[in-house]
Design a protein around this motif. Sequence first.
Motif, PDB file in Angstrom:
ATOM      1  N   TYR A   1       0.815  -1.214   0.000  1.00  0.00           N
ATOM      2  CA  TYR A   1       0.000   0.000   0.000  1.00  0.00           C
ATOM      3  C   TYR A   1       0.851   1.266   0.000  1.00  0.00           C
ATOM      4  CZ  TYR A   1      -3.853  -3.086   1.465  1.00  0.00           C
ATOM      5  OH  TYR A   1      -4.785  -4.075   1.541  1.00  0.00           O
TER       6      TYR A   1
ATOM      7  N   VAL B   1       3.682   0.352   8.267  1.00  0.00           N
ATOM      8  CA  VAL B   1       3.132   1.047   9.439  1.00  0.00           C
ATOM      9  C   VAL B   1       3.728   0.461  10.725  1.00  0.00           C
ATOM     10  CG1 VAL B   1       1.006   1.911   8.373  1.00  0.00           C
ATOM     11  CG2 VAL B   1       1.059  -0.382   9.370  1.00  0.00           C
TER      12      VAL B   1
ATOM     13  N   PHE C   1       2.817  -1.302  13.392  1.00  0.00           N
ATOM     14  CA  PHE C   1       2.747  -2.692  13.857  1.00  0.00           C
ATOM     15  C   PHE C   1       3.628  -3.617  13.014  1.00  0.00           C
ATOM     16  CE2 PHE C   1      -0.881  -2.700  10.835  1.00  0.00           C
ATOM     17  CZ  PHE C   1      -0.598  -3.834  10.084  1.00  0.00           C
TER      18      PHE C   1
ATOM     19  N   CYS D   1      -1.712   2.690  12.482  1.00  0.00           N
ATOM     20  CA  CYS D   1      -2.813   1.999  11.808  1.00  0.00           C
ATOM     21  C   CYS D   1      -4.060   2.221  12.654  1.00  0.00           C
ATOM     22  CB  CYS D   1      -2.498   0.511  11.673  1.00  0.00           C
ATOM     23  SG  CYS D   1      -3.935  -0.505  11.284  1.00  0.00           S
ATOM     24  N   SER D   2      -5.083   2.796  12.034  1.00  0.00           N
ATOM     25  CA  SER D   2      -6.294   3.130  12.803  1.00  0.00           C
ATOM     26  C   SER D   2      -6.955   1.861  13.340  1.00  0.00           C
ATOM     27  CB  SER D   2      -7.258   3.958  11.958  1.00  0.00           C
ATOM     28  OG  SER D   2      -7.508   3.308  10.738  1.00  0.00           O
ATOM     29  N   MET D   3      -6.848   0.766  12.606  1.00  0.00           N
ATOM     30  CA  MET D   3      -7.445  -0.479  13.119  1.00  0.00           C
ATOM     31  C   MET D   3      -6.700  -0.964  14.365  1.00  0.00           C
ATOM     32  SD  MET D   3      -7.340  -4.286  11.651  1.00  0.00           S
ATOM     33  CE  MET D   3      -8.260  -4.164  10.153  1.00  0.00           C
TER      34      MET D   3
ATOM     35  N   ASN E   1      -2.343  -6.860  12.555  1.00  0.00           N
ATOM     36  CA  ASN E   1      -2.577  -5.416  12.681  1.00  0.00           C
ATOM     37  C   ASN E   1      -2.994  -5.074  14.112  1.00  0.00           C
ATOM     38  OD1 ASN E   1      -2.593  -6.278  10.023  1.00  0.00           O
ATOM     39  ND2 ASN E   1      -3.938  -4.659   9.324  1.00  0.00           N
TER      40      ASN E   1
ATOM     41  N   CYS F   1     -10.916  -1.754   9.524  1.00  0.00           N
ATOM     42  CA  CYS F   1      -9.981  -0.930   8.759  1.00  0.00           C
ATOM     43  C   CYS F   1     -10.776   0.186   8.089  1.00  0.00           C
ATOM     44  CB  CYS F   1      -9.278  -1.779   7.704  1.00  0.00           C
ATOM     45  SG  CYS F   1      -8.451  -0.777   6.458  1.00  0.00           S
ATOM     46  N   SER F   2     -10.356   1.417   8.338  1.00  0.00           N
ATOM     47  CA  SER F   2     -11.108   2.550   7.784  1.00  0.00           C
ATOM     48  C   SER F   2     -10.978   2.620   6.256  1.00  0.00           C
ATOM     49  CB  SER F   2     -10.628   3.849   8.427  1.00  0.00           C
ATOM     50  OG  SER F   2      -9.229   3.824   8.536  1.00  0.00           O
ATOM     51  N   VAL F   3      -9.965   1.988   5.704  1.00  0.00           N
ATOM     52  CA  VAL F   3      -9.811   1.964   4.240  1.00  0.00           C
ATOM     53  C   VAL F   3     -10.792   0.940   3.642  1.00  0.00           C
ATOM     54  CG1 VAL F   3      -8.203   1.462   2.349  1.00  0.00           C
ATOM     55  CG2 VAL F   3      -7.367   2.556   4.443  1.00  0.00           C
ATOM     56  N   HIS F   4     -10.745  -0.274   4.146  1.00  0.00           N
ATOM     57  CA  HIS F   4     -11.547  -1.343   3.527  1.00  0.00           C
ATOM     58  C   HIS F   4     -13.024  -1.281   3.881  1.00  0.00           C
ATOM     59  CE1 HIS F   4      -7.446  -2.923   3.019  1.00  0.00           C
ATOM     60  NE2 HIS F   4      -7.958  -3.406   1.905  1.00  0.00           N
TER      61      HIS F   4
ATOM     62  N   GLU G   1     -10.564  -7.716   4.711  1.00  0.00           N
ATOM     63  CA  GLU G   1     -10.877  -6.679   5.698  1.00  0.00           C
ATOM     64  C   GLU G   1     -12.150  -5.928   5.295  1.00  0.00           C
ATOM     65  OE1 GLU G   1      -7.540  -4.032   6.232  1.00  0.00           O
ATOM     66  OE2 GLU G   1      -6.202  -5.662   6.753  1.00  0.00           O
TER      67      GLU G   1
ATOM     68  N   CYS H   1      -4.733   4.529   2.316  1.00  0.00           N
ATOM     69  CA  CYS H   1      -4.285   4.310   3.700  1.00  0.00           C
ATOM     70  C   CYS H   1      -3.473   5.553   4.085  1.00  0.00           C
ATOM     71  CB  CYS H   1      -3.449   3.045   3.838  1.00  0.00           C
ATOM     72  SG  CYS H   1      -2.874   2.843   5.541  1.00  0.00           S
TER      73      CYS H   1
ATOM     74  N   THR I   1      -2.334   6.641   6.823  1.00  0.00           N
ATOM     75  CA  THR I   1      -1.219   6.529   7.758  1.00  0.00           C
ATOM     76  C   THR I   1       0.034   5.992   7.052  1.00  0.00           C
ATOM     77  OG1 THR I   1      -2.256   4.485   8.483  1.00  0.00           O
ATOM     78  CG2 THR I   1      -2.480   6.397   9.922  1.00  0.00           C
ATOM     79  N   MET I   2      -0.164   5.005   6.171  1.00  0.00           N
ATOM     80  CA  MET I   2       1.010   4.503   5.448  1.00  0.00           C
ATOM     81  C   MET I   2       1.562   5.587   4.510  1.00  0.00           C
ATOM     82  SD  MET I   2       1.613   0.772   3.753  1.00  0.00           S
ATOM     83  CE  MET I   2       0.576  -0.096   4.870  1.00  0.00           C
TER      84      MET I   2
HETATM   85 FE1  SF4 Z   1      -4.376  -0.215   9.003  1.00  0.00          FE
HETATM   86 FE2  SF4 Z   1      -6.223  -0.361   7.096  1.00  0.00          FE
HETATM   87 FE3  SF4 Z   1      -4.024   1.075   6.686  1.00  0.00          FE
HETATM   88 FE4  SF4 Z   1      -3.900  -1.610   6.766  1.00  0.00          FE
HETATM   89  S1  SF4 Z   1      -4.967  -0.364   5.246  1.00  0.00           S
HETATM   90  S2  SF4 Z   1      -2.519  -0.172   7.757  1.00  0.00           S
HETATM   91  S3  SF4 Z   1      -5.482  -2.041   8.332  1.00  0.00           S
HETATM   92  S4  SF4 Z   1      -5.614   1.475   8.218  1.00  0.00           S
END
Ligand code: SF4
Length: 386
Positions: A57, A92, A94, A118-120, A158, A246-249, A274, A338, A340-341
């Motif tokens: 990602y 990220v 984790f 990672c928000s999750m 995650n 996961c806020s993305v999926h 996810e 994503c 955060t990534m």
């Molecule tokens: Fe976390 Fe979702 Fe980003 Fe993966 S895609 S790092 S689960 S927020």
Amino acid sequence: MIGLLEAPSADAEAAVAAPDSCTLDHYLSQPDDTMDARIAAARATLGTDVVLLGHHYQRDEVIRFADFTGDSYKLSRIAADTSAKYMLFCGVHFMAETADILAKPWQHVILPDLNAGCSMADMAEIGQVEDCWDSLERAGVTSGSSDKAGLIPLTYMNSAASIKAFCGERGGLVCTSSNARGAFEWAFARGEKILFLPDQHLGRNTAFAMGIPISEMVVWDPYQINGGVAPDRLKAARVILWKGHCSVHQRFLPEHVDRVRREEPGMQVIVHPECRWEVCQKADELGSTERIIDYIEKAPAGSSFAVGTEIHLVNRLAKRFAPLGKRVITLDDSGCLCTTMYRISPQHLAWSLENLVAGRVVNRIKVAEDVKQWAKVALDRMLEVR
Ligand code: SF4
Ligand code: 13P
């Protein structure tokens, strides 16, 4: 170089180490394209001392420098096997923690931007998980029969290292999206119920694919008393799903699949597990990022796919497979990112590498030894499961 994109070649000059006065802010004020030659030169100076790991990602400007790209499972295997002194994790938090847990004592793991979380993973805190376990103990759910435990805790990769350790210490393990089913089978061979953290969707999709009906799953909400689950439902449940996502999926919806079916007849829908259960039920295929790539790779020319996962990967797949006669589009045209990534930029990469050239390790991710011990037990169990 195994990255999907070609990295720019190293500048003829050797890398210039970051001077003491060179702060991250200074790097962040420079344009992206001025970083390429610096990154390449610093890498050339560091040679095999450094390995760059990139999750699928990650944005193009960063992942093109990766020595290895992969999903969470593949990258954790590489982290366990590499003999490089420094692992720069373009993913990220984790993922970097996992690499540190699996690393040898003399290896250093670096996350170029510490804000790449990672928000999750943040949806399950260790204190909440301990409270949940205590409640489940009081409800009599954790004690089993003579040959099986009552409850096995299983966490998605995650999650924080402390949660991995929590699972390892209580006879549980870690899984990723590519071996979740194997991990569920492992857990059910040893226990009557599973507590799955922190992604309710991956847990539900995996359990359902194994034939467990939705009526035998409950969702534990850490913000409600006793998780908001009535005691009789808790007793009857085979899978207790943590209320995380996961806020993305989670942004992919069943109507997105319906639209593809209506407007693109013949197109296959492939989504990450996810995604919500309702979306996965309508899709043709489910898979971790690595499996999605593999599936499209093996498909014949002329195939077309609507993919439900992070937009940087989808865009790269579209570009890579178009010359091979395969069409790839995103399932939702607003394109889920994503964020955060995405925080890891070429500037962060140049800053981390040039500091290494100067002999300074910045943004080291180091898991506390007491946490590491049990988290490694849970991760080693995961690495045995496929
Ligand atoms: Fe976390 Fe979702 Fe980003 Fe993966 S895609 S790092 S689960 S927020
Ligand atoms: P995988 O890397 O297991 O496909 O998971 C995707 C993801 O969301 C990583 O955070």
